[in-house]
Design an enzyme around this catalytic site. Sequence first.
Site, PDB file in Angstrom:
ATOM      1  N   ILE A 151     -22.260 -50.532 -29.866  1.00  0.00           N
ATOM      2  CA  ILE A 151     -22.623 -50.952 -28.383  1.00  0.00           C
ATOM      3  C   ILE A 151     -22.096 -50.224 -26.844  1.00  0.00           C
ATOM      4  O   ILE A 151     -22.760 -50.284 -25.571  1.00  0.00           O
ATOM      5  CB  ILE A 151     -22.890 -52.401 -28.139  1.00  0.00           C
ATOM      6  CG1 ILE A 151     -24.041 -53.008 -27.049  1.00  0.00           C
ATOM      7  CG2 ILE A 151     -21.260 -53.285 -28.110  1.00  0.00           C
ATOM      8  CD1 ILE A 151     -24.406 -54.215 -27.842  1.00  0.00           C
TER       9      ILE A 151
ATOM     10  N   GLY B  85      -5.989 -53.396 -33.339  1.00  0.00           N
ATOM     11  CA  GLY B  85      -7.354 -53.033 -32.085  1.00  0.00           C
ATOM     12  C   GLY B  85      -8.507 -53.452 -32.648  1.00  0.00           C
ATOM     13  O   GLY B  85      -9.831 -53.677 -32.391  1.00  0.00           O
TER      14      GLY B  85
ATOM     15  N   HIS C 214     -15.567 -52.243 -40.676  1.00  0.00           N
ATOM     16  CA  HIS C 214     -16.450 -51.706 -39.907  1.00  0.00           C
ATOM     17  C   HIS C 214     -15.692 -50.207 -39.975  1.00  0.00           C
ATOM     18  O   HIS C 214     -14.256 -50.218 -39.706  1.00  0.00           O
ATOM     19  CB  HIS C 214     -17.301 -51.996 -38.958  1.00  0.00           C
ATOM     20  CG  HIS C 214     -16.727 -52.204 -37.697  1.00  0.00           C
ATOM     21  ND1 HIS C 214     -15.480 -53.920 -37.656  1.00  0.00           N
ATOM     22  CD2 HIS C 214     -15.485 -51.563 -36.733  1.00  0.00           C
ATOM     23  CE1 HIS C 214     -15.002 -53.779 -36.508  1.00  0.00           C
ATOM     24  NE2 HIS C 214     -14.844 -52.704 -36.085  1.00  0.00           N
ATOM     25  N   LEU C 215     -16.216 -48.926 -40.438  1.00  0.00           N
ATOM     26  CA  LEU C 215     -15.490 -47.645 -40.148  1.00  0.00           C
ATOM     27  C   LEU C 215     -15.864 -47.244 -39.222  1.00  0.00           C
ATOM     28  O   LEU C 215     -17.590 -47.209 -38.718  1.00  0.00           O
ATOM     29  CB  LEU C 215     -16.246 -46.970 -41.233  1.00  0.00           C
ATOM     30  CG  LEU C 215     -15.358 -45.567 -41.493  1.00  0.00           C
ATOM     31  CD1 LEU C 215     -14.243 -45.349 -41.849  1.00  0.00           C
ATOM     32  CD2 LEU C 215     -16.620 -44.547 -43.022  1.00  0.00           C
ATOM     33  N   HIS C 216     -15.600 -46.545 -38.428  1.00  0.00           N
ATOM     34  CA  HIS C 216     -15.813 -45.815 -36.904  1.00  0.00           C
ATOM     35  C   HIS C 216     -16.593 -44.526 -37.205  1.00  0.00           C
ATOM     36  O   HIS C 216     -15.447 -43.850 -37.849  1.00  0.00           O
ATOM     37  CB  HIS C 216     -14.770 -46.470 -35.789  1.00  0.00           C
ATOM     38  CG  HIS C 216     -14.981 -47.382 -35.050  1.00  0.00           C
ATOM     39  ND1 HIS C 216     -15.163 -47.890 -34.105  1.00  0.00           N
ATOM     40  CD2 HIS C 216     -14.210 -48.850 -36.008  1.00  0.00           C
ATOM     41  CE1 HIS C 216     -15.363 -49.219 -33.641  1.00  0.00           C
ATOM     42  NE2 HIS C 216     -14.389 -49.515 -34.432  1.00  0.00           N
TER      43      HIS C 216
HETATM   44  P1  5GP Z   1     -13.067 -52.844 -34.012  1.00  0.00           P
HETATM   45  O1  5GP Z   1     -12.187 -52.586 -32.507  1.00  0.00           O
HETATM   46  O2  5GP Z   1     -13.350 -54.404 -34.189  1.00  0.00           O
HETATM   47  O3  5GP Z   1     -12.652 -51.582 -34.323  1.00  0.00           O
HETATM   48  O4  5GP Z   1     -14.366 -52.040 -33.037  1.00  0.00           O
HETATM   49  C1  5GP Z   1     -15.427 -53.198 -32.556  1.00  0.00           C
HETATM   50  C2  5GP Z   1     -16.787 -52.260 -32.221  1.00  0.00           C
HETATM   51  O5  5GP Z   1     -17.827 -53.127 -32.130  1.00  0.00           O
HETATM   52  C3  5GP Z   1     -16.988 -52.409 -30.125  1.00  0.00           C
HETATM   53  O6  5GP Z   1     -16.507 -50.512 -30.532  1.00  0.00           O
HETATM   54  C4  5GP Z   1     -17.746 -52.683 -29.983  1.00  0.00           C
HETATM   55  O7  5GP Z   1     -18.159 -52.476 -28.804  1.00  0.00           O
HETATM   56  C5  5GP Z   1     -18.524 -52.465 -31.437  1.00  0.00           C
HETATM   57  N1  5GP Z   1     -18.981 -54.376 -30.762  1.00  0.00           N
HETATM   58  C6  5GP Z   1     -19.320 -55.152 -30.652  1.00  0.00           C
HETATM   59  N2  5GP Z   1     -19.950 -56.092 -30.407  1.00  0.00           N
HETATM   60  C7  5GP Z   1     -21.443 -55.064 -30.622  1.00  0.00           C
HETATM   61  C8  5GP Z   1     -22.894 -55.605 -30.902  1.00  0.00           C
HETATM   62  O8  5GP Z   1     -23.052 -56.629 -30.747  1.00  0.00           O
HETATM   63  N3  5GP Z   1     -23.744 -54.265 -31.022  1.00  0.00           N
HETATM   64  C9  5GP Z   1     -22.723 -52.999 -31.204  1.00  0.00           C
HETATM   65  N4  5GP Z   1     -24.000 -52.964 -31.909  1.00  0.00           N
HETATM   66  N5  5GP Z   1     -21.712 -53.092 -31.249  1.00  0.00           N
HETATM   67  C10 5GP Z   1     -20.564 -54.059 -30.920  1.00  0.00           C
END
Ligand code: 5GP
Length: 112
Positions: A32, A92, A99-101
């Site tokens: 998002i 972070g 989840h895998l970015h």
């Molecule tokens: P983290 O920091 O946990 O590795 O990454 C979480 C990711 O999830 C962030 O890049 C953030 O932008 C994304 N994210 C958080 N909430 C949502 C959502 O409701 N929908 C989508 N599509 N992405 C989300």
Amino acid sequence: MSADCIFCKIVNGSIPSKKIYEDDDVIAFNDINPSAKVHFLIVPKAHIDSLASCEAQHQSLLGKMLLLAPKLAKEQSLAGFKTLINTGRDGGQEVFHIHLHVLGGGDKPPKA
Ligand code: 5GP
Ligand code: ZN
């Protein structure tokens, strides 16, 4: 399913997402708040808090997530890409459903 988990809600469809892939085990959808021109997340349907919570039973699921990255990157026309799994608050991680970015698509390699 974890009741308060955003990604569980995306998996069950109660929160919308721009889905790019789905099978019985995983989904992938656009981040998002993208950090690159193309930025999607590969997410298991089952709730697992983080990479630190994974055990031997998750080996094939983790392998599946990794192998999906190049397949989906190719479908998104990425010539190269960066993969990232943030683990724990100090790593972070903000959403505690593993989840895998996958990031790519700009003029320079994405920062991560
Ligand atoms: P983290 O920091 O946990 O590795 O990454 C979480 C990711 O999830 C962030 O890049 C953030 O932008 C994304 N994210 C958080 N909430 C949502 C959502 O409701 N929908 C989508 N599509 N992405 C989300
Ligand atoms: Zn979850």
